[in-house]
Design a protein around this motif. Structure first.
Motif, PDB file in Angstrom:
ATOM      1  N   ALA B 106      -5.105  -5.143  -3.933  1.00 52.29           N
ATOM      2  CA  ALA B 106      -5.344  -5.839  -2.487  1.00 52.29           C
ATOM      3  C   ALA B 106      -4.464  -5.505  -1.398  1.00 52.29           C
ATOM      4  N   ALA B 107      -3.218  -5.224  -1.644  1.00 50.74           N
ATOM      5  CA  ALA B 107      -2.314  -4.963  -0.632  1.00 50.74           C
ATOM      6  C   ALA B 107      -2.408  -3.962   0.413  1.00 50.74           C
ATOM      7  N   THR B 108      -2.942  -2.711  -0.127  1.00 49.27           N
ATOM      8  CA  THR B 108      -3.197  -1.399   0.716  1.00 49.27           C
ATOM      9  C   THR B 108      -4.417  -1.746   1.704  1.00 49.27           C
ATOM     10  N   PRO B 109      -5.404  -2.100   1.125  1.00 46.20           N
ATOM     11  CA  PRO B 109      -6.548  -2.313   2.128  1.00 46.20           C
ATOM     12  C   PRO B 109      -6.327  -3.410   3.162  1.00 46.20           C
ATOM     13  N   LEU B 110      -5.635  -4.335   2.710  1.00 44.68           N
ATOM     14  CA  LEU B 110      -5.322  -5.560   3.631  1.00 44.68           C
ATOM     15  C   LEU B 110      -4.134  -5.012   4.794  1.00 44.68           C
ATOM     16  N   GLY B 111      -3.325  -4.110   4.452  1.00 41.93           N
ATOM     17  CA  GLY B 111      -2.310  -3.636   5.147  1.00 41.93           C
ATOM     18  C   GLY B 111      -2.996  -2.700   6.402  1.00 41.93           C
ATOM     19  N   ILE B 112      -3.930  -1.898   5.798  1.00 37.78           N
ATOM     20  CA  ILE B 112      -4.517  -0.735   6.573  1.00 37.78           C
ATOM     21  C   ILE B 112      -5.447  -1.671   7.754  1.00 37.78           C
ATOM     22  N   LYS B 113      -6.035  -2.648   7.319  1.00 39.88           N
ATOM     23  CA  LYS B 113      -6.871  -3.431   8.184  1.00 39.88           C
ATOM     24  C   LYS B 113      -5.801  -4.144   9.220  1.00 39.88           C
ATOM     25  N   ALA B 114      -4.633  -4.585   8.761  1.00 43.37           N
ATOM     26  CA  ALA B 114      -3.684  -5.156   9.899  1.00 43.37           C
ATOM     27  C   ALA B 114      -3.122  -4.389  10.579  1.00 43.37           C
ATOM     28  N   MET B 115      -2.892  -2.984  10.236  1.00 36.83           N
ATOM     29  CA  MET B 115      -2.500  -1.836  11.049  1.00 36.83           C
ATOM     30  C   MET B 115      -3.309  -1.758  11.985  1.00 36.83           C
ATOM     31  N   GLN B 116      -4.756  -1.657  11.839  1.00 41.79           N
ATOM     32  CA  GLN B 116      -5.755  -1.259  12.786  1.00 41.79           C
ATOM     33  C   GLN B 116      -5.602  -2.312  13.559  1.00 41.79           C
ATOM     34  N   GLU B 117      -5.623  -3.557  13.328  1.00 40.66           N
ATOM     35  CA  GLU B 117      -5.728  -4.731  14.308  1.00 40.66           C
ATOM     36  C   GLU B 117      -4.604  -4.474  15.239  1.00 40.66           C
ATOM     37  N   LEU B 118      -3.206  -4.249  14.731  1.00 34.54           N
ATOM     38  CA  LEU B 118      -1.987  -4.035  15.572  1.00 34.54           C
ATOM     39  C   LEU B 118      -2.373  -2.845  16.488  1.00 34.54           C
ATOM     40  N   ASP B 119      -3.090  -1.832  16.146  1.00 33.13           N
ATOM     41  CA  ASP B 119      -3.554  -0.666  16.821  1.00 33.13           C
ATOM     42  C   ASP B 119      -4.231  -1.059  17.990  1.00 33.13           C
ATOM     43  N   ARG B 120      -5.097  -1.800  17.525  1.00 33.76           N
ATOM     44  CA  ARG B 120      -6.111  -2.229  18.790  1.00 33.76           C
ATOM     45  C   ARG B 120      -5.380  -3.103  19.763  1.00 33.76           C
ATOM     46  N   SER B 129       3.642   0.516  18.727  1.00 31.45           N
ATOM     47  CA  SER B 129       4.311  -0.845  19.295  1.00 31.45           C
ATOM     48  C   SER B 129       5.400  -1.284  18.266  1.00 31.45           C
ATOM     49  N   ASN B 130       6.099  -2.230  18.738  1.00 27.08           N
ATOM     50  CA  ASN B 130       7.386  -2.792  18.067  1.00 27.08           C
ATOM     51  C   ASN B 130       6.614  -3.199  16.774  1.00 27.08           C
ATOM     52  N   ALA B 131       5.727  -4.091  16.913  1.00 24.13           N
ATOM     53  CA  ALA B 131       5.094  -4.705  15.596  1.00 24.13           C
ATOM     54  C   ALA B 131       4.734  -3.783  14.469  1.00 24.13           C
ATOM     55  N   MET B 132       3.627  -2.707  15.013  1.00 28.06           N
ATOM     56  CA  MET B 132       3.468  -1.687  14.087  1.00 28.06           C
ATOM     57  C   MET B 132       4.557  -0.767  13.256  1.00 28.06           C
ATOM     58  N   CYS B 133       5.614  -0.561  13.977  1.00 28.68           N
ATOM     59  CA  CYS B 133       7.195  -0.139  13.365  1.00 28.68           C
ATOM     60  C   CYS B 133       7.300  -1.214  12.473  1.00 28.68           C
ATOM     61  N   MET B 134       7.468  -2.347  12.958  1.00 32.19           N
ATOM     62  CA  MET B 134       8.052  -3.382  11.883  1.00 32.19           C
ATOM     63  C   MET B 134       7.212  -3.432  10.670  1.00 32.19           C
ATOM     64  N   PHE B 135       5.969  -3.589  11.086  1.00 35.00           N
ATOM     65  CA  PHE B 135       4.986  -4.058   9.809  1.00 35.00           C
ATOM     66  C   PHE B 135       5.120  -2.615   8.789  1.00 35.00           C
ATOM     67  N   ALA B 136       5.051  -1.420   9.432  1.00 35.36           N
ATOM     68  CA  ALA B 136       5.269  -0.061   8.360  1.00 35.36           C
ATOM     69  C   ALA B 136       6.316  -0.190   7.597  1.00 35.36           C
ATOM     70  N   VAL B 137       7.669  -0.651   8.276  1.00 32.10           N
ATOM     71  CA  VAL B 137       8.856  -0.762   7.654  1.00 32.10           C
ATOM     72  C   VAL B 137       9.027  -1.694   6.377  1.00 32.10           C
ATOM     73  N   ILE B 138       8.412  -2.782   6.909  1.00 31.19           N
ATOM     74  CA  ILE B 138       8.289  -3.945   6.016  1.00 31.19           C
ATOM     75  C   ILE B 138       7.633  -3.511   4.477  1.00 31.19           C
ATOM     76  N   ASN B 139       6.509  -2.754   4.869  1.00 30.79           N
ATOM     77  CA  ASN B 139       5.515  -2.220   3.621  1.00 30.79           C
ATOM     78  C   ASN B 139       6.365  -1.173   2.941  1.00 30.79           C
ATOM     79  N   SER B 140       7.133  -0.222   3.668  1.00 31.98           N
ATOM     80  CA  SER B 140       7.783   0.466   2.984  1.00 31.98           C
ATOM     81  C   SER B 140       9.125   0.001   2.261  1.00 31.98           C
ATOM     82  N   ALA B 141       9.383  -1.056   2.616  1.00 36.87           N
ATOM     83  CA  ALA B 141      10.307  -1.825   1.511  1.00 36.87           C
ATOM     84  C   ALA B 141       9.615  -2.837   0.527  1.00 36.87           C
TER      85      ALA B 141
END
Lengths: 176, 197
Positions: B106-120, B129-141
């Motif tokens: 579930a995590a990856t599809p949800l994450g991609i959806k969230a990322m696309q929303e942040l992109d929008r 954006s700052n939020a996108m960088c933060m979200f990506a860093v949190i997912n890579s931890a």
């Protein structure tokens, strides 16, 4: 140390019981839902056999040829400085790059040095507390229009390095 | 990348093996490794399936939603830019809970959806954006409640206490993730200050 062991020992049974109780309270058919999930889990498990197979074969060759020894010996001064067991360094370097390869390398460490050895425990903690950074960033930013990821990689890799050094250090505190 | 690493490992082994006169061992090790892989995966596949089944119950019973609500206050601080973006905040939180509970499917599809929303929200800009960088860093931890794969492998290989790694994993992953978050937060603000000048 007793408290630490207690928390680790209780985490799994408490989680399992909690999930079941919550499911029963919400009138879920816990058993049939469980079977659905287990089926998905088996699919994931079978899916990782090919990468693990390819990498364990390559890793076996790497070890038997003496190549692994060569690399471990050449980085020994650096690992001695950070007090990291040299035998887990190839694994630590692989961790952010490939999930399959790092999983294969972790099992290789368990087999060759023992699952309850210091290297084995440190590798297990590292595996559990870090992610496949490069893959994650590629997938997530690949889904967007952004090509300039600014400070993301730098920050994510710093967190990985912190995780790697801390894994060794925490294991030393807990298990040494 | 793994393409080259894998090929390099094998080719380098053949060369070093030839130089050391260990070519027969090298071939034998390749076969042993291939056979071992099946035993290794069979050894922990059961634990993976067990956990995946339990997590399905957590998902369907709404327990996952309860957790999502619990981490919202933390996310208001981490993603301070998203205070007014309810939908994005929801998507980000759902992904983080899926990660914490180890819901790999579930995590990856949800994450991609969230990322696309942040992109929008970012206007599909070329610069993240700052939020996108933060979200990506949190997912890579990785913050995981139960590191079930590692516990499964440890159990299958005869560890005396397979789950003793749980507390160390919590400590290390939280510290590493916190480091990543603070560093990302700091880098993000520094960027805006530089641009303002």
């Amino acid at each position: 140390m007793d408290i630490i062991n207690t928390i680790s020992v209780y985490a799994v049974p408490v989680s399992i019981a909690g999930i079941l109780i919550f499911g029963l309270l919400k009138n879920i058919n816990v058993y049939s839902v469980f079977l659905d999930g287990a089926k998905e889990g088996l699919k994931i498990g079978v899916g990782i056999i090919p990468p693990i197979l390819g990498l364990l074969a390559a890793l076996g060759m790497f070890r038997a040829s003496g190549a692994l020894e060569l690399i471990i010996n050449s980085i020994r001064p650096l690992t001695d400085f950070f007090k990291i067991p040299p035998e887990i360094v190839p694994f630590a370097l692989m961790r952010p790059v490939s999930g399959g390869a790092s999983l294969a390398m972790a099992t290789d460490i368990f087999q060759n040095y023992g699952v309850d050895s210091f290297a084995g425990r440190a590798a297990a903690v590292m595996m559990g507390s870090t992610e496949t950074t490069f893959y994650t960033l590629a997938v997530y930013f690949g889904a967007t229009k952004a090509s300039n990821t600014r400070h993301t990689l730098r920050c994510a890799l710093t967190a990985d390095v912190v995780g790697i050094i801390l894994s060794v250090w925490v294991c030393r505190c807990f298990f040494a | 990348m793994i393409n080259y690493i894998w090929a390099f490992m094998i080719l380098f082994s053949v060369v070093v093996g030839a130089l050391n006169g260990r070519l027969e061992d090298v071939v034998q090790a390749a076969f042993d490794g291939a056979n071992n892989s099946i035993q290794t995966v069979l050894g922990f596949i059961g634990v993976t399936a067990l956990w995946s089944g339990l997590m399905k119950i957590a998902e369907q019973s709404g327990l996952v939603r309860v957790f999502t609500r619990l981490i919202r206050p933390i996310n208001r601080i981490i993603f301070s830019d998203l205070k007014k973006e309810r939908k994005a905040m929801e998507a980000v939180s759902a992904n983080m809970v899926a990660n914490i509970l180890g819901l790999a499917n579930a995590a990856t599809p949800l994450g991609i959806k969230a990322m696309q929303e942040l992109d929008r929200i970012n206007g599909n800009s070329k610069t993240a954006s700052n939020a996108m960088c933060m979200f990506a860093v949190i997912n890579s931890a990785s913050i995981q409640l139960i590191p079930s794969t590692m516990i499964g492998i440890r159990a299958s290989m005869g560890s005396a206490a397979p789950s003793e790694i749980i507390l160390p994993v919590w400590i290390v992953s939280i510290c590493a993730a916190l480091c990543g978050v603070i560093l990302t937060k700091f880098s993000g603000s520094a960027y805006y200050i530089r641009r303002a000048k």
